[in-house]
Design a protein around this motif. Sequence first.
Motif, short mmCIF file in Angstrom:
data_model
loop_
_atom_site.label_atom_id
_atom_site.label_comp_id
_atom_site.label_asym_id
_atom_site.label_seq_id
_atom_site.Cartn_x
_atom_site.Cartn_y
_atom_site.Cartn_z
N THR A 119 0.84 -1.19 0.00
CA THR A 119 0.00 0.00 0.00
C THR A 119 0.88 1.24 0.00
O THR A 119 2.06 1.17 0.36
CB THR A 119 -0.89 0.04 1.25
OG1 THR A 119 -0.05 0.03 2.40
CG2 THR A 119 -1.83 -1.16 1.30
N PRO A 125 -3.60 10.26 1.71
CA PRO A 125 -5.06 10.26 1.64
C PRO A 125 -5.65 9.09 0.86
O PRO A 125 -6.76 8.62 1.16
CB PRO A 125 -5.38 11.58 0.92
CG PRO A 125 -4.19 12.44 1.15
CD PRO A 125 -3.01 11.52 1.25
N GLU A 126 -4.92 8.60 -0.16
CA GLU A 126 -5.44 7.48 -0.93
C GLU A 126 -5.34 6.17 -0.14
O GLU A 126 -6.21 5.31 -0.23
CB GLU A 126 -4.75 7.40 -2.29
CG GLU A 126 -5.09 8.62 -3.15
CD GLU A 126 -4.56 8.55 -4.57
OE1 GLU A 126 -3.64 7.76 -4.83
OE2 GLU A 126 -5.09 9.31 -5.40
N ALA A 127 -4.28 6.03 0.66
CA ALA A 127 -4.18 4.86 1.54
C ALA A 127 -5.34 4.87 2.53
O ALA A 127 -5.89 3.83 2.89
CB ALA A 127 -2.84 4.85 2.28
N ALA A 128 -5.74 6.08 2.96
CA ALA A 128 -6.80 6.20 3.97
C ALA A 128 -8.15 5.72 3.47
O ALA A 128 -9.01 5.34 4.26
CB ALA A 128 -6.90 7.66 4.43
N VAL A 129 -8.36 5.74 2.15
CA VAL A 129 -9.64 5.25 1.62
C VAL A 129 -9.52 3.82 1.09
O VAL A 129 -10.48 3.28 0.53
CB VAL A 129 -10.24 6.18 0.54
CG1 VAL A 129 -10.58 7.53 1.14
CG2 VAL A 129 -9.33 6.32 -0.67
N GLY A 130 -8.35 3.21 1.24
CA GLY A 130 -8.23 1.80 0.89
C GLY A 130 -7.44 1.50 -0.37
O GLY A 130 -7.57 0.42 -0.95
N ALA A 131 -6.61 2.45 -0.82
CA ALA A 131 -5.80 2.19 -2.02
C ALA A 131 -4.73 1.16 -1.72
O ALA A 131 -4.08 1.21 -0.69
CB ALA A 131 -5.14 3.49 -2.49
N THR A 132 -4.59 0.20 -2.60
CA THR A 132 -3.47 -0.73 -2.58
C THR A 132 -2.78 -0.58 -3.93
O THR A 132 -3.37 -0.10 -4.89
CB THR A 132 -3.95 -2.18 -2.43
OG1 THR A 132 -4.77 -2.50 -3.57
CG2 THR A 132 -4.77 -2.36 -1.16
N SER A 135 -4.71 -2.31 -6.68
CA SER A 135 -5.96 -1.65 -7.08
C SER A 135 -5.69 -0.44 -7.97
O SER A 135 -6.47 -0.15 -8.88
CB SER A 135 -6.78 -1.25 -5.85
OG SER A 135 -6.13 -0.28 -5.07
N VAL A 136 -4.60 0.26 -7.71
CA VAL A 136 -4.28 1.42 -8.55
C VAL A 136 -3.96 0.95 -9.98
O VAL A 136 -4.45 1.51 -10.96
CB VAL A 136 -3.10 2.21 -7.95
CG1 VAL A 136 -2.63 3.28 -8.93
CG2 VAL A 136 -3.51 2.84 -6.62
#
Lengths: 380, 138
Positions: A119, A125-132, A135-136
């Motif tokens: 991650t 901020p993108e990690a905070a909404v669940g970015a891995t 997924s990107v």
Amino acid sequence: MTDVHVVGVGMTRFGKHPDADSTDLGAQALLEAVADAGIDPRLIEAAYCGHVFQGMVTGQRVLAQVGLAGLPLTNVENACSSGATAIREASFAVRAGEYDVVVAVGTEHLTSQFRGALTPDPSDPEAAVGATMPSVYAMRARRYMHEFGMTREQLALIPVKNKNNAALNPLAHFRTRITVEDVLESRPVADPLRLHDCSPVTDGAAAVILMSDKAKKRFCDTRAVRLAASTLRSGSVDVEPTSMTFEPLTRLTAQDAYERAGIGPEDVDFCEVHDCFSIAEVLRVEGLGLFGQGEYPAAVQRGEADLGGRLPVNPSGGLLGKGHPLGGTGVAQVVELVRQLRGEAGNRQIEGAKVGLAHCRGGKAVGIEGAACTVQVLTR
Amino acid sequence: MPRIDAPSFRPGELEVHEDGSGNLVGSRCSSCGAHFFPVRDACSGCLSTDLETIGFSTTGILYTYSVVRQSTPEFEVPYILGYVDFPEKVRIMGQIRADLDYLSIGMPMVLELEPFGEDDDGNPLTGYRFVPQESTDD
């Protein structure tokens, strides 16, 4: 100003190493590089160590392990480009005339640090909404399919190609040939990407010895390969949203490298590119200008990127097949380039190769296209 | 929309208003007009440091998306993740609440406040998700 030459290379087996740590792996790669160069290790004047998650003074621990403690040592963290950035820093020290013999090592014991998806940094901020990371790249794959009509089957040909190359590489993480069906039936990770579309969690290390013109002539003239360019850029903040199916960061870093090496993309005989995910290979080679935008999937289908093709891509197996020990990856790419250019790549040898290119790109932060990108050109 | 009293999961990035509505927050360059998410100290277009903090629009266009099936322990899988392009010319990532069969690139999306995670003491926090605009019309 002196040219810089790679005169010795070493690399551990990539894979899971439950009985070793990043110090052991780095030391093994370094000793092998010294032996490959055939030099007295006391000639080494400085060292650079790339890693991401191995903690403080990883490079010093490696040097202490091989009796070289005391050298000027710089640890380098630049996400997946850490090892490549270490080589670049080492090459600058030689080019500047400060040292004649330096070593760059990249090492990572990732299985002890991570399981599953990498991650971005937790503060992002993108990690905070669940970015891995998967997924990107999955989102980029979906957009690429939408824009260029790439099929899921076409995308699967990339892990098939790279893992089949890895089956020919005794140091690769994966040694088993796979089929398109294997890819399509593997576990979904982030739609449309499946497990075979993702590089594995790998332990491993690689090292290279660099020399100036003077040192090369004196100590190891015959098997040296010239480091014609080693360029680096970091991603810029977009002032408006741009395409996620094209990589200006890769393009700019490559243009710097082509200019420095005095070549164009048409001169590249083969390349190792940062295929952390299947779609990543598409974006890399098109960003590098080696294939036209939207054209790579069909080119792969025609076999153009195969070992015997027009422009072999990731002959080592790439990150998908050889494995991806973050800090080790960029150095291992250069190891493959050197072995290919020397004609020492065994049954995956590309005949007559004179110009090889290595590309790394890593890291993710909100609002920037990519974090760290490197391109290295080696010529024989 | 039910009123949400819990504090924002990302103070400074998400505004939660008295009436239960909310929006994402970023910067607008007073010099060249470029917008950024999150808040920046200088403009990447013209390097001006004269930036004002503004709230962004709450409707945008879906640029791309994925269903995440493997993640870190904080996140229960599966969940849909997407990038939405807002009229201020910023692209922002968020989770999506939608029927996957009706989700497609280019469709209008609306930002809605929803419970999103907990603080260190286990108190609920307010976050945001993107939902297809059609499903919010009725």
